[in-house]
Design a protein around this motif. Structure first.
Motif, mmCIF file in Angstrom:
data_model
loop_
_atom_site.group_PDB
_atom_site.id
_atom_site.type_symbol
_atom_site.label_atom_id
_atom_site.label_comp_id
_atom_site.label_asym_id
_atom_site.label_seq_id
_atom_site.Cartn_x
_atom_site.Cartn_y
_atom_site.Cartn_z
ATOM 1 N N CYS A 192 0.857 -1.194 0.000
ATOM 2 C CA CYS A 192 0.000 0.000 0.000
ATOM 3 C C CYS A 192 0.890 1.240 0.000
ATOM 4 O O CYS A 192 2.110 1.129 0.106
ATOM 5 C CB CYS A 192 -0.944 -0.007 1.197
ATOM 6 S SG CYS A 192 -0.108 -0.017 2.775
ATOM 7 N N TYR A 194 0.955 3.798 2.201
ATOM 8 C CA TYR A 194 1.265 4.511 3.441
ATOM 9 C C TYR A 194 2.097 3.762 4.482
ATOM 10 O O TYR A 194 2.838 4.376 5.230
ATOM 11 C CB TYR A 194 -0.043 4.941 4.115
ATOM 12 C CG TYR A 194 -0.914 5.873 3.320
ATOM 13 C CD1 TYR A 194 -0.377 6.774 2.407
ATOM 14 C CD2 TYR A 194 -2.292 5.857 3.488
ATOM 15 C CE1 TYR A 194 -1.203 7.632 1.693
ATOM 16 C CE2 TYR A 194 -3.125 6.719 2.788
ATOM 17 C CZ TYR A 194 -2.577 7.600 1.890
ATOM 18 O OH TYR A 194 -3.394 8.440 1.193
ATOM 19 N N HIS A 195 1.894 2.467 4.607
ATOM 20 C CA HIS A 195 2.580 1.671 5.649
ATOM 21 C C HIS A 195 2.431 2.300 7.035
ATOM 22 O O HIS A 195 3.416 2.563 7.733
ATOM 23 C CB HIS A 195 4.054 1.455 5.289
ATOM 24 C CG HIS A 195 4.220 0.650 4.040
ATOM 25 N ND1 HIS A 195 4.191 -0.721 4.013
ATOM 26 C CD2 HIS A 195 4.353 1.041 2.750
ATOM 27 C CE1 HIS A 195 4.301 -1.151 2.769
ATOM 28 N NE2 HIS A 195 4.397 -0.093 1.977
ATOM 29 N N CYS A 196 1.192 2.545 7.422
ATOM 30 C CA CYS A 196 0.903 3.213 8.703
ATOM 31 C C CYS A 196 1.403 2.369 9.884
ATOM 32 O O CYS A 196 1.305 1.145 9.854
ATOM 33 C CB CYS A 196 -0.594 3.398 8.859
ATOM 34 S SG CYS A 196 -1.398 3.974 7.375
ATOM 35 N N PHE A 198 0.143 1.983 12.892
ATOM 36 C CA PHE A 198 -0.857 1.306 13.728
ATOM 37 C C PHE A 198 -1.432 0.037 13.085
ATOM 38 O O PHE A 198 -2.035 -0.784 13.759
ATOM 39 C CB PHE A 198 -2.043 2.254 14.004
ATOM 40 C CG PHE A 198 -3.025 2.335 12.863
ATOM 41 C CD1 PHE A 198 -2.760 3.132 11.767
ATOM 42 C CD2 PHE A 198 -4.196 1.587 12.872
ATOM 43 C CE1 PHE A 198 -3.661 3.199 10.705
ATOM 44 C CE2 PHE A 198 -5.107 1.643 11.829
ATOM 45 C CZ PHE A 198 -4.828 2.460 10.739
ATOM 46 N N CYS A 199 -1.212 -0.122 11.791
ATOM 47 C CA CYS A 199 -1.981 -1.107 11.018
ATOM 48 C C CYS A 199 -1.529 -2.539 11.305
ATOM 49 O O CYS A 199 -0.343 -2.851 11.232
ATOM 50 C CB CYS A 199 -1.827 -0.790 9.535
ATOM 51 S SG CYS A 199 -2.685 -1.963 8.500
ATOM 52 N N LYS A 202 -1.300 -4.732 7.345
ATOM 53 C CA LYS A 202 -0.512 -4.302 6.180
ATOM 54 C C LYS A 202 0.466 -5.380 5.712
ATOM 55 O O LYS A 202 0.835 -6.270 6.468
ATOM 56 C CB LYS A 202 0.235 -3.009 6.495
ATOM 57 C CG LYS A 202 1.276 -3.143 7.588
ATOM 58 C CD LYS A 202 1.985 -1.827 7.805
ATOM 59 C CE LYS A 202 2.901 -1.888 9.009
ATOM 60 N NZ LYS A 202 2.365 -1.207 10.169
ATOM 61 N N HIS A 241 -4.422 -3.672 -0.637
ATOM 62 C CA HIS A 241 -4.921 -2.683 0.323
ATOM 63 C C HIS A 241 -5.250 -1.336 -0.298
ATOM 64 O O HIS A 241 -5.771 -0.459 0.386
ATOM 65 C CB HIS A 241 -3.903 -2.502 1.451
ATOM 66 C CG HIS A 241 -3.700 -3.753 2.253
ATOM 67 N ND1 HIS A 241 -4.738 -4.424 2.834
ATOM 68 C CD2 HIS A 241 -2.585 -4.465 2.534
ATOM 69 C CE1 HIS A 241 -4.266 -5.484 3.468
ATOM 70 N NE2 HIS A 241 -2.970 -5.541 3.288
ATOM 71 N N GLU A 307 -9.427 6.871 8.453
ATOM 72 C CA GLU A 307 -8.870 6.620 9.795
ATOM 73 C C GLU A 307 -9.140 7.734 10.803
ATOM 74 O O GLU A 307 -9.567 7.472 11.903
ATOM 75 C CB GLU A 307 -7.355 6.288 9.759
ATOM 76 C CG GLU A 307 -6.941 5.286 8.693
ATOM 77 C CD GLU A 307 -7.762 4.015 8.659
ATOM 78 O OE1 GLU A 307 -8.551 3.759 9.557
ATOM 79 O OE2 GLU A 307 -7.654 3.286 7.655
ATOM 80 N N ARG A 319 0.250 7.687 10.081
ATOM 81 C CA ARG A 319 -0.352 7.710 8.732
ATOM 82 C C ARG A 319 0.033 9.007 8.029
ATOM 83 O O ARG A 319 -0.311 10.107 8.486
ATOM 84 C CB ARG A 319 -1.862 7.596 8.843
ATOM 85 C CG ARG A 319 -2.526 7.935 7.513
ATOM 86 C CD ARG A 319 -3.918 7.471 7.503
ATOM 87 N NE ARG A 319 -3.950 6.110 7.023
ATOM 88 C CZ ARG A 319 -4.679 5.717 5.959
ATOM 89 N NH1 ARG A 319 -5.406 6.562 5.313
ATOM 90 N NH2 ARG A 319 -4.674 4.479 5.564
HETATM 91 S S1 SF4 Z 1 -4.157 1.213 7.112
HETATM 92 FE FE1 SF4 Z 1 -2.767 -0.498 6.694
HETATM 93 S S2 SF4 Z 1 -3.330 -1.217 4.669
HETATM 94 FE FE2 SF4 Z 1 -4.258 0.814 4.930
HETATM 95 S S3 SF4 Z 1 -2.753 2.229 4.047
HETATM 96 FE FE3 SF4 Z 1 -2.277 2.087 6.240
HETATM 97 S S4 SF4 Z 1 -0.775 0.419 6.371
HETATM 98 FE FE4 SF4 Z 1 -1.697 0.280 4.374
#
Ligand code: SF4
Length: 415
Positions: A192, A194-196, A198-199, A202, A241, A307, A319
């Motif tokens: 994806c 962003y590679h947030c 909290f996720c 991912k 994703h 989010e 994010r």
């Molecule tokens: S929430 Fe998870 S899957 Fe969605 S963009 Fe962020 S890291 Fe990627």
């Protein structure tokens, strides 16, 4: 079916359930299936003879209207229907799915009833084994069932499914509930944008759009693997994703290649095309691109991970999106919903949890107050389950009371 110990075992071939998806408060079976009933259980099989549903007959389970469903990936889901009057309000469905893996559920049982499933499966294996030796009339079906429904065969079928569809899907879009999650996943992207931080779902892979020949290969393999079970398909999950980040032209091309998955479909109504989007990907689409998506022979349902509307919370979540981008993407989603009602829908995800910065909560409450019934529905994804069950349930009720648009919990379901 006769024979000692088999008196009340009955075989019903080629049954047809509801051909349209319902929001029902009773156990509904969709599409084509075969059935074996015993005094204790109702076993229902896919057209190819693979076990799909198990339900205890009255007296077998405490809530006999509950049932188990086997996903083609081999995972079992327990559909809990008893004693949760708030399920439809919280989830949009009249049952609560309980998964055998960690998820983010804050309603219903906290533990998957594995023992109940083991007992039911043992009964299935016994019935099939005995039935083959005594039943002549339905011999072909019973032999197929006996071959495909051993512990080892079911495990192998689940593994093969993942091989054919290009891997495990760590999460499905919440809108797949509209077709009871009967979707074929065809991955269009990996990773994806962003590679947030909290996720929990991912992928470690960098973002990549899969070439169309890889998509075509998956479609071909899946068709071969599912065979007659394609009759019961509710739609396609164009996977990854952030499939919309592949660009609208590629989404349209991939969707067209998925069309052959639906040729044998017996379900009525327009099939769903489900995909995820990020706010950045969604904002890149021109109105011509939305028009092209709306003309696909699918009901295109996009789930956008927003989010939070609060910049500090977005930073806390790790994010890399600004609150301005999120607001702009939601405004675009609402406009798309207005222009293309019935052909395209967009839903929004936001996180929910007591441990989030307080500004997230206040921004969310302000936001829902301004929503109207035709706006994009909102799904709330609890960041933790057991520790915050009560908080999340109370918060959901409070937000639903204030919102003019639909608000539901998002349960993370995999395939
Ligand atoms: S929430 Fe998870 S899957 Fe969605 S963009 Fe962020 S890291 Fe990627």
């Amino acid at each position: 079916m006769g024979g000692k110990g088999q008196e009340e075992v009955r075989v019903h071939l080629n049954r047809v359930g509801s051909l349209g998806y319902l929001k029902a408060s009773w156990p509904v079976r969709y599409g084509a299936f075969h059935e074996i009933t015993t005094p204790n259980y109702q076993f229902q099989f896919s057209p190819e003879g693979v076990i799909r549903f198990i339900q205890g007959r009255p007296g077998t389970w405490h809530h006999h209207a509950d049932w188990f469903k086997r996903a083609p990936s081999g995972e079992w889901i327990y559909y809990s229907s008893g004693g949760y009057n708030g399920a439809a309000s919280a989830l949009g469905e009249h049952y609560i799915p309980i998964f055998p893996y960690a998820s983010n559920g804050v309603l219903g049982e906290t533990v998957f009833p594995q023992k109940k499933l083991d007992v039911a499966l043992k009964s299935l294996f016994d019935v099939v084994e005995n039935a083959v030796s005594i039943e002549r009339e339905n011999g072909t079906f019973l032999r197929r069932v006996a071959r495909k429904n051993t512990f080892g065969s079911l495990k192998r079928l689940g593994e093969l499914f993942h091989e054919k569809v290009g891997g495990f899907q760590s999460v499905l879009p919440p809108d797949c509930r509209h077709v009871d999650y009967d979707v074929v996943p065809i991955p269009l992207v990996e990773g994806c944008l962003y590679h947030c931080r909290f996720c929990s779902v991912k992928s470690a892979k960098p973002f990549r759009v899969r070439p169309l020949d890889e998509v075509e290969q998956n479609v071909f393999w899946v068709k071969e693997f599912l065979g007659k079970d394609l009759k019961n398909i509710g739609g396609v999950f164009l996977g990854g994703h952030d499939a919309l980040a592949a660009g609208p032209e590629r989404v349209v091309q991939a969707a067209k290649r998925c069309g052959s998955l639906l040729e044998a479909r017996c379900m009525k109504g327009v099939p769903g095309l489900f995909l995820f989007s990020s706010p950045d990907a969604l904002l890149k689409l021109s109105w011509d691109a939305w028009q092209a998506l709306s003309e696909l022979p699918f009901f295109v349902q996009i789930n956008m991970g927003a989010e939070s509307l609060d910049s500090k919370t977005l930073a806390w979540l790790g994010r890399p999106t600004s609150a301005e981008t999120v607001f702009a993407a939601i405004s675009r989603a609402d406009e798309v919903m207005r222009r293309y009602a019935g052909d395209l829908s967009i839903s929004i995800n936001m996180v929910l949890g007591r441990s989030l910065p307080p500004r997230h909560r206040s921004s969310l409450h302000r936001f829902v107050e301004g929503r109207s019934p035709l706006n994009a529905p909102l799904y709330l994804s609890p960041l933790k389950d057991r520790a915050e069950r009560k908080f999340c349930r109370d918060e959901l009720v409070a937000l639903k009371r204030k919102s003019g648009a639909p608000v539901y919990l998002y349960l993370l379901q995999q395939l």
